[in-house]
Design a protein around this motif. Sequence first.
Motif, PDB file in Angstrom:
ATOM      1  N   SER A 158       0.835  -1.207   0.000  1.00 19.60           N
ATOM      2  CA  SER A 158       0.000   0.000   0.000  1.00 19.60           C
ATOM      3  C   SER A 158       0.867   1.252   0.000  1.00 19.60           C
ATOM      4  O   SER A 158       0.576   2.228  -0.707  1.00 19.60           O
ATOM      5  N   LEU A 159       1.940   1.234   0.782  1.00 21.32           N
ATOM      6  CA  LEU A 159       2.832   2.392   0.833  1.00 21.32           C
ATOM      7  C   LEU A 159       3.544   2.585  -0.502  1.00 21.32           C
ATOM      8  O   LEU A 159       3.662   3.722  -0.983  1.00 21.32           O
ATOM      9  N   LEU A 160       4.010   1.505  -1.103  1.00 20.36           N
ATOM     10  CA  LEU A 160       4.685   1.614  -2.394  1.00 20.36           C
ATOM     11  C   LEU A 160       3.736   2.179  -3.451  1.00 20.36           C
ATOM     12  O   LEU A 160       4.114   3.050  -4.238  1.00 20.36           O
TER      13      LEU A 160
ATOM     14  N   LYS B  97      -0.264   1.665  10.016  1.00 20.32           N
ATOM     15  CA  LYS B  97      -1.664   1.489  10.437  1.00 20.32           C
ATOM     16  C   LYS B  97      -1.939   2.156  11.790  1.00 20.32           C
ATOM     17  O   LYS B  97      -2.612   1.582  12.658  1.00 20.32           O
ATOM     18  N   VAL B  98      -1.426   3.371  11.978  1.00 17.58           N
ATOM     19  CA  VAL B  98      -1.681   4.082  13.235  1.00 17.58           C
ATOM     20  C   VAL B  98      -3.156   4.431  13.391  1.00 17.58           C
ATOM     21  O   VAL B  98      -3.631   4.700  14.505  1.00 17.58           O
ATOM     22  N   ASP B  99      -3.921   4.421  12.285  1.00 21.11           N
ATOM     23  CA  ASP B  99      -5.345   4.709  12.379  1.00 21.11           C
ATOM     24  C   ASP B  99      -6.099   3.614  13.139  1.00 21.11           C
ATOM     25  O   ASP B  99      -7.221   3.829  13.611  1.00 21.11           O
ATOM     26  N   GLU B 100      -5.482   2.430  13.269  1.00 22.27           N
ATOM     27  CA  GLU B 100      -6.113   1.340  14.013  1.00 22.27           C
ATOM     28  C   GLU B 100      -5.684   1.332  15.482  1.00 22.27           C
ATOM     29  O   GLU B 100      -6.159   0.514  16.262  1.00 22.27           O
ATOM     30  N   ASP B 101      -4.760   2.226  15.835  1.00 25.38           N
ATOM     31  CA  ASP B 101      -4.331   2.378  17.233  1.00 25.38           C
ATOM     32  C   ASP B 101      -5.123   3.546  17.821  1.00 25.38           C
ATOM     33  O   ASP B 101      -4.638   4.683  17.881  1.00 25.38           O
ATOM     34  N   GLU B 102      -6.345   3.263  18.248  1.00 27.31           N
ATOM     35  CA  GLU B 102      -7.296   4.311  18.585  1.00 27.31           C
ATOM     36  C   GLU B 102      -6.834   5.200  19.735  1.00 27.31           C
ATOM     37  O   GLU B 102      -7.003   6.422  19.695  1.00 27.31           O
ATOM     38  N   ASP B 103      -6.272   4.626  20.774  1.00 30.88           N
ATOM     39  CA  ASP B 103      -5.858   5.438  21.921  1.00 30.88           C
ATOM     40  C   ASP B 103      -4.384   5.844  21.872  1.00 30.88           C
ATOM     41  O   ASP B 103      -3.896   6.546  22.761  1.00 30.88           O
ATOM     42  N   GLY B 104      -3.676   5.403  20.852  1.00 31.97           N
ATOM     43  CA  GLY B 104      -2.273   5.782  20.695  1.00 31.97           C
ATOM     44  C   GLY B 104      -1.321   5.078  21.633  1.00 31.97           C
ATOM     45  O   GLY B 104      -0.124   5.395  21.667  1.00 31.97           O
TER      46      GLY B 104
ATOM     47  N   TYR C  61      -4.066   6.910   4.995  1.00 33.17           N
ATOM     48  CA  TYR C  61      -5.237   7.781   4.914  1.00 33.17           C
ATOM     49  C   TYR C  61      -4.975   9.149   5.545  1.00 33.17           C
ATOM     50  O   TYR C  61      -5.856  10.018   5.526  1.00 33.17           O
ATOM     51  N   MET C  62      -3.780   9.341   6.091  1.00 33.41           N
ATOM     52  CA  MET C  62      -3.451  10.597   6.758  1.00 33.41           C
ATOM     53  C   MET C  62      -2.265  11.236   6.041  1.00 33.41           C
ATOM     54  O   MET C  62      -1.128  10.757   6.116  1.00 33.41           O
ATOM     55  N   ASP C  63      -2.534  12.316   5.307  1.00 32.29           N
ATOM     56  CA  ASP C  63      -1.514  12.937   4.461  1.00 32.29           C
ATOM     57  C   ASP C  63      -0.298  13.397   5.247  1.00 32.29           C
ATOM     58  O   ASP C  63       0.834  13.322   4.769  1.00 32.29           O
ATOM     59  N   GLU C  64      -0.517  13.906   6.477  1.00 31.68           N
ATOM     60  CA  GLU C  64       0.613  14.436   7.234  1.00 31.68           C
ATOM     61  C   GLU C  64       1.607  13.337   7.597  1.00 31.68           C
ATOM     62  O   GLU C  64       2.828  13.569   7.625  1.00 31.68           O
ATOM     63  N   THR C  65       1.136  12.120   7.865  1.00 30.65           N
ATOM     64  CA  THR C  65       2.059  11.027   8.185  1.00 30.65           C
ATOM     65  C   THR C  65       2.813  10.573   6.939  1.00 30.65           C
ATOM     66  O   THR C  65       3.989  10.234   7.012  1.00 30.65           O
TER      67      THR C  65
END
Length: 352
Positions: free
Chosen positions: A174-176, A280-287, A308-312
């Motif tokens: 996905s990243l590539l 996949k930090v979007d799946e780590d809800e509480d960080g 899904y997060m442009d800044e990352t």
Amino acid sequence: MFGFSDETYIDVASGDGGNGCVSFHREKFVPKGGPDGGDGGKGGDVVFVVRENLRTLGHLKMVRTYRAENGRPGQGDRCFGRNGADVEIPVPPGTVIKDASTGEVIKDLTGESRFVFLKGGRGGQGNWHFRTATRQTPRFAQPGEKGEAMRVGVELLVIADIGFVGFPNAGKSSLLNLLTNARSKVAGYPFTTKIPQLGAMRYDDQDIILADIPGIIEGASQGAGMGFKFLRHISRTKALAFLIDLSDEGYLDSYRILCKELGDYAPALLEKPQIIIASKVDEDEDGSRLKALTELFAPTPVHPLSIYMDETVEEVKKAFIHTVSQAGIVKKDEDGGFTSRVDNTAHYRDEY
């Protein structure tokens, strides 16, 4: 047309030199014209030609024997025989030629465009060369030299600036696809990437080559999963990007397992610059998982990533460019842009 193939063997042979000619000049009113046999032609060479548009060795599995043309024999009136035609073997960048019997590397074609591997035999001299004051009618000529024949192993090693390392489904494909024009298969099951994938990432005025290496699992260096079939491709990368999947329950052990497999395969791989990416930090809800991973690697930075997060994504791009620049593998080209280059090859285990 061809499936991905990164190693094969072929039989190659250069051409024999043509024989020299035994001939005597025949002309009316010239009863003793003397010897005039011409030389034989040179045998053709075996030449490896690097083609930038090739990405696999599949075509070499369709034709496994390559033989150059023999030189033609000399003729009378001191006419030379025609040289034999070379045989050209097209290969992709990053190809290595090995002795099929010993596995010894004969030539690394990195940075080469054309390499004469076997030279054709020299043509024999005609009897014109052997005339002397006391031997005015030499009735012999020199035979042409024989060409060389050899069975060689041809191995392809992917050339890239940064190689993605991670367990299956860690988000490498996905990243590539996001960063480059590559179109790797993405699905919700392991081993969707079955062959190495390459893509070029442009950031401002810089280009770097990224490689997605098929997923490594525990025991890969001993043959588990896809085994070490594609581990050797990591040897040509200048830096490694470790993708740690935060959705995986064993995320804290991922880096240790990956390093163990790389180290067991070739310790030199662990000496390359590394980039740690928490995918996949979007799946780590509480960080909490990202925090635990960051503490584990401190003071080494961990780059959070969600496609899904442009800044990352932007931060990961900057990390790639910075690492490549620090490694000294980005240089200006003639047009003022930037291109990647490969200076040398890390040691890797021969698995021919």
